[in-house]
Design an enzyme around this catalytic site. Sequence first.
Site: not given
Length: 362
Positions: A18, A25, A136
């Site tokens: 993904l 990852k 974020d």
Amino acid sequence: MDDTAILKRRGYIMGINLGEGSYAKVKSAYSERLKFNVAVKIIDRKKAPTDFVEKFLPREIEILAMLNHRSIIKTYEIFETSDGKVYIVMELGVQGDLLEFIKTRGALKEDDARKKFHQLSSAIKYCHDLDVVHRDLKCENLLLDKDFNIKLTDFGFSKRCLRDDSGRLTLSKTFCGSAAYAAPEVLQGIPYQPKVYDIWSLGVILYIMVCGSMPFDDSNIKKMLCIQKEHRLNFPRSKHLTGECKDLISRMLQPDVNRRLHIDEILSHCWVQPKAWGLSSAAVNKEGESSRATEPSWTLEPGSEKKSATKVEPQEEAQPKTKPKEDTVQVARQSETVSISNEQLTKETEAGTPQQPPETHT
């Protein structure tokens, strides 16, 4: 053992990739215990920057373990192997992220945006009440479940706020996030209140939801900063946004941190409140706002000579001559993570600053 074998031993059947970065990852996997697909973030401590391993990763793990909210991606399990790999098993956002959704379908209608924004704001209130800040917030970090409900994810830059002896929150000096969503005080390298920073990012997200484009052009940070500090904000006329929606966005994208809305004020704003969803623009000032009394009222009537707190100009005047269609999100640079210093604007990839794990496009 490789990741497939390790996950198999824990009851997960590895699926597709993904997302992938230099030291992390994200994979999909089927959970034999839960009987549905999940996302697994795999972080390699040996490849990650020291600052990330010692500061940001422990914070993320601690915060993920304590969060439990319907609009925040669930964390099912966190485990680590002897060779330094950390596995974070999370809820899968099966409909992808909000950015891709808007790029594909265009701007949201206000009713749909209101529902999604309320879900996001509720999640932020939950975090802020726990003195947890995200730092974020952006459309890429908002995943969609099977029913297209918002699920907040990626707490890689999150932290628990500290308080001084008088109980006041201390300022943050870590300048992180994405330039297109960063508040002016962060871009300037000024120590900031992280909760107030989150609110600015919420304003950018709502603008993108209802306009299908970015509120500011981040190709020139210095120019963008000047526009933000002057509280200049333009809305595309073609979207026919209500005055209440524009009012809320303007009050979140307020450069004066003492006048920017708090999360409770956002949730009690008339545009967000279900009981007031049918109010006309003329009813805003009559019914009263949730914002501070010092916030001046402003109008959006064409040709009005009354000065407003925000300059609302035609979208065409604010866009470059080669602007894209209004229903497409201008995102060429917004996924870049940056770190801001007082001397200059620098990319987050400089030595000594943590690199963000890959985006969780799940």
